[in-house]
Write a protein that holds these residues in place. Sequence first.
Motif, PDB file in Angstrom:
ATOM      1  N   GLN A   1      60.966  28.635  18.768  1.00 13.21           N
ATOM      2  CA  GLN A   1      62.192  29.208  18.240  1.00 13.21           C
ATOM      3  C   GLN A   1      62.112  29.390  16.723  1.00 13.21           C
ATOM      4  O   GLN A   1      62.645  30.357  16.169  1.00 13.21           O
ATOM      5  CB  GLN A   1      63.367  28.284  18.606  1.00 13.21           C
ATOM      6  N   ALA A   2      61.423  28.470  16.053  1.00 13.89           N
ATOM      7  CA  ALA A   2      61.259  28.553  14.599  1.00 13.89           C
ATOM      8  C   ALA A   2      60.159  29.527  14.197  1.00 13.89           C
ATOM      9  O   ALA A   2      60.009  29.849  13.015  1.00 13.89           O
ATOM     10  CB  ALA A   2      60.972  27.167  14.029  1.00 13.89           C
ATOM     11  N   GLY A   3      59.362  29.962  15.167  1.00 15.67           N
ATOM     12  CA  GLY A   3      58.282  30.900  14.878  1.00 15.67           C
ATOM     13  C   GLY A   3      57.065  30.247  14.241  1.00 15.67           C
ATOM     14  O   GLY A   3      56.308  30.904  13.515  1.00 15.67           O
ATOM     15  N   TRP A   4      56.835  28.963  14.511  1.00 17.91           N
ATOM     16  CA  TRP A   4      55.694  28.248  13.930  1.00 17.91           C
ATOM     17  C   TRP A   4      54.571  28.117  14.941  1.00 17.91           C
ATOM     18  O   TRP A   4      54.809  28.003  16.152  1.00 17.91           O
ATOM     19  CB  TRP A   4      56.112  26.837  13.489  1.00 17.91           C
TER      20      TRP A   4
ATOM     21  N   GLN B   1      50.921  24.913  12.115  1.00 16.65           N
ATOM     22  CA  GLN B   1      51.954  24.869  11.072  1.00 16.65           C
ATOM     23  C   GLN B   1      52.884  23.675  11.266  1.00 16.65           C
ATOM     24  O   GLN B   1      53.260  22.993  10.307  1.00 16.65           O
ATOM     25  CB  GLN B   1      52.744  26.175  11.066  1.00 16.65           C
ATOM     26  N   LEU B   2      53.256  23.412  12.514  1.00 14.31           N
ATOM     27  CA  LEU B   2      54.131  22.273  12.770  1.00 14.31           C
ATOM     28  C   LEU B   2      53.410  20.961  12.499  1.00 14.31           C
ATOM     29  O   LEU B   2      53.982  20.025  11.935  1.00 14.31           O
ATOM     30  CB  LEU B   2      54.647  22.304  14.217  1.00 14.31           C
ATOM     31  N   ALA B   3      52.131  20.889  12.869  1.00 14.28           N
ATOM     32  CA  ALA B   3      51.356  19.673  12.612  1.00 14.28           C
ATOM     33  C   ALA B   3      51.305  19.371  11.118  1.00 14.28           C
ATOM     34  O   ALA B   3      51.415  18.212  10.695  1.00 14.28           O
ATOM     35  CB  ALA B   3      49.953  19.820  13.192  1.00 14.28           C
TER      36      ALA B   3
ATOM     37  N   LEU C   1      46.352  17.937  14.635  1.00 15.78           N
ATOM     38  CA  LEU C   1      46.611  18.992  15.614  1.00 15.78           C
ATOM     39  C   LEU C   1      46.483  18.462  17.041  1.00 15.78           C
ATOM     40  O   LEU C   1      47.283  18.781  17.917  1.00 15.78           O
ATOM     41  CB  LEU C   1      45.637  20.159  15.385  1.00 15.78           C
ATOM     42  N   SER C   2      45.474  17.628  17.282  1.00 14.53           N
ATOM     43  CA  SER C   2      45.248  17.107  18.641  1.00 14.53           C
ATOM     44  C   SER C   2      46.394  16.181  19.063  1.00 14.53           C
ATOM     45  O   SER C   2      46.829  16.210  20.220  1.00 14.53           O
ATOM     46  CB  SER C   2      43.919  16.354  18.706  1.00 14.53           C
ATOM     47  N   TYR C   3      46.894  15.375  18.117  1.00 14.66           N
ATOM     48  CA  TYR C   3      47.989  14.452  18.435  1.00 14.66           C
ATOM     49  C   TYR C   3      49.250  15.232  18.809  1.00 14.66           C
ATOM     50  O   TYR C   3      49.924  14.930  19.807  1.00 14.66           O
ATOM     51  CB  TYR C   3      48.248  13.550  17.239  1.00 14.66           C
TER      52      TYR C   3
ATOM     53  N   ALA D   1      63.188  15.314  14.088  1.00 11.21           N
ATOM     54  CA  ALA D   1      64.593  15.631  13.857  1.00 11.21           C
ATOM     55  C   ALA D   1      64.795  16.221  12.461  1.00 11.21           C
ATOM     56  O   ALA D   1      65.524  17.199  12.283  1.00 11.21           O
ATOM     57  CB  ALA D   1      65.442  14.372  14.042  1.00 11.21           C
ATOM     58  N   ALA D   2      64.120  15.624  11.459  1.00 12.35           N
ATOM     59  CA  ALA D   2      64.260  16.116  10.090  1.00 12.35           C
ATOM     60  C   ALA D   2      63.649  17.508   9.929  1.00 12.35           C
ATOM     61  O   ALA D   2      64.211  18.383   9.259  1.00 12.35           O
ATOM     62  CB  ALA D   2      63.607  15.135   9.122  1.00 12.35           C
ATOM     63  N   THR D   3      62.504  17.736  10.552  1.00  9.40           N
ATOM     64  CA  THR D   3      61.804  19.018  10.423  1.00  9.40           C
ATOM     65  C   THR D   3      62.582  20.157  11.067  1.00  9.40           C
ATOM     66  O   THR D   3      62.675  21.259  10.513  1.00  9.40           O
ATOM     67  CB  THR D   3      60.396  18.917  11.068  1.00  9.40           C
ATOM     68  N   PHE D   4      63.158  19.878  12.241  1.00  7.50           N
ATOM     69  CA  PHE D   4      63.889  20.934  12.948  1.00  7.50           C
ATOM     70  C   PHE D   4      65.368  20.964  12.566  1.00  7.50           C
ATOM     71  O   PHE D   4      66.114  21.825  13.038  1.00  7.50           O
ATOM     72  CB  PHE D   4      63.754  20.745  14.463  1.00  7.50           C
TER      73      PHE D   4
END
Length: 485
Positions: free
Chosen positions: A19-22, A26-28, A35-37, A57-60
């Motif tokens: 939904q955020a387009g990441w 990018q999210l990692a 990335l693997s985690y 929660a903070a990131t989104f």
Amino acid sequence: MTEARKLFVGARVRHLREQAGWTLQQLAQRLDLSLSYLSQIENNQRPVTASVLLKLAATFGTEVTQFSEEHDRRLIAELDCALHDRTLRPQPLQPATLARLVEQAPELVETFLVLYQRYQRLHEAYGEVIDRFYGQQGYIAPAAEPARAPVPWPHEEVRDHFNRRNNYLDKLDRLGEDFAKELALKPGQRSNALCQALQERCNVRVEFLSAHSDGLWLREYDEARRVLRIWPGLSDAQQAFQIATQFALLAHAETIESEVEAGGFSDDATRALARQGFAHYFAGAVILPYTEFLESARNARYDIERLQLLFHVSFETVCHRLSTLQRPGARGVPFYFVRVDQAGNISKRQSATAFHFARHGGACPLWHIHDAFAQPGRILTQVAEMPDGTRFFGIARTTSRGGGGYRSQRKWFAIGLGCELSHARELVYADGLDLNCPHTVVPIGPGCRVCPRTDCVQRAFPPADRKLLNTPHQESLISYRFADH
């Protein structure tokens, strides 16, 4: 101490990321994870820790409770209830379909549920208008006021906000806990320290109402004189609660306003009720500080009467606080809490579980909370099974408020507290009970209008989604028989 359950949130994380387009990479990077985690989390190969949950929660920019299993299951239960309405679709959706909808489009599900609630309110308002015009005797009565618009009732909108947050407001909870530590509050001796804090920090003096007052006003703030008047018939804990509530409204007005803004409430009346609710939440955290109370509850195995004696508070106050112990990394047993009057009206309800309360038409008559009025002061237990097969262990007991004189008004309630059956052994009330005995399990439902059970002899209304059988030459204890019998 109970070991925390593993939490898998892969589908929700993937949905929010897309939904955020990441990209996953990018999210990692934003979460400072490998990335693997993160890939393992999205594929439900690894559970999330409390620290990662807070980062998500903070990131989104969302609440931690949006990642809880109980939140999803409650959404599924409410969606299932709505889709049992035959005016929407002839057949309800399968459970697997409902689960996929909640997993893949939770925001759409929540929006649909809001629209369905407004549709129900509009339908009820229409019925009220018809009753006013035609009445029960067939004559036309003047309409005293126009029908209500199909907007949420203030108390329901505020209650839904708390339920979406799993009844836990982190900032206010920690502010209340820190304030209690700072003042070194002791059970039975709280009110004097809070009076002094209110005087020193808010320049507000506490006075007591006349001893001859009727007790209907518990707290009254005179802003012009900077005086808070309290009814003298309150216990020390009750006085402390009212003083802490006023302290929150004055000293933490900015924090409360930020909570109100985040709630997106529909009108001024609802926002005013929300402010009071948030101030009450702060006061509850002052009276029963989170860490100390959770530790005591676990040590006492959630024995409510022992906790009453330890903290000098009422039965209802303990039950209410137990239903809010959902701090990430330090969760108590997830409880539902409900307060019912003698007419069966639910005046307070909140749930950190998947337990589903009916919004319309009254509570299930087989629920043991109704039996509490016949045995006042006694704690009753029940193993109940909802139509989806989920079982809950609950207790119920009567309580009262008010009084103080022969002619003083008093309110009577039954309090219900319960959890999923998997947590029951953590409660002292389950000792010696055979929780798995099929003969002791009571089949209940969210309410007659939406309950799918076909063999209930206590059913008061036919369900909205079933066609009734026309059988004038047959009669049974079951008042309404359906086409699929």
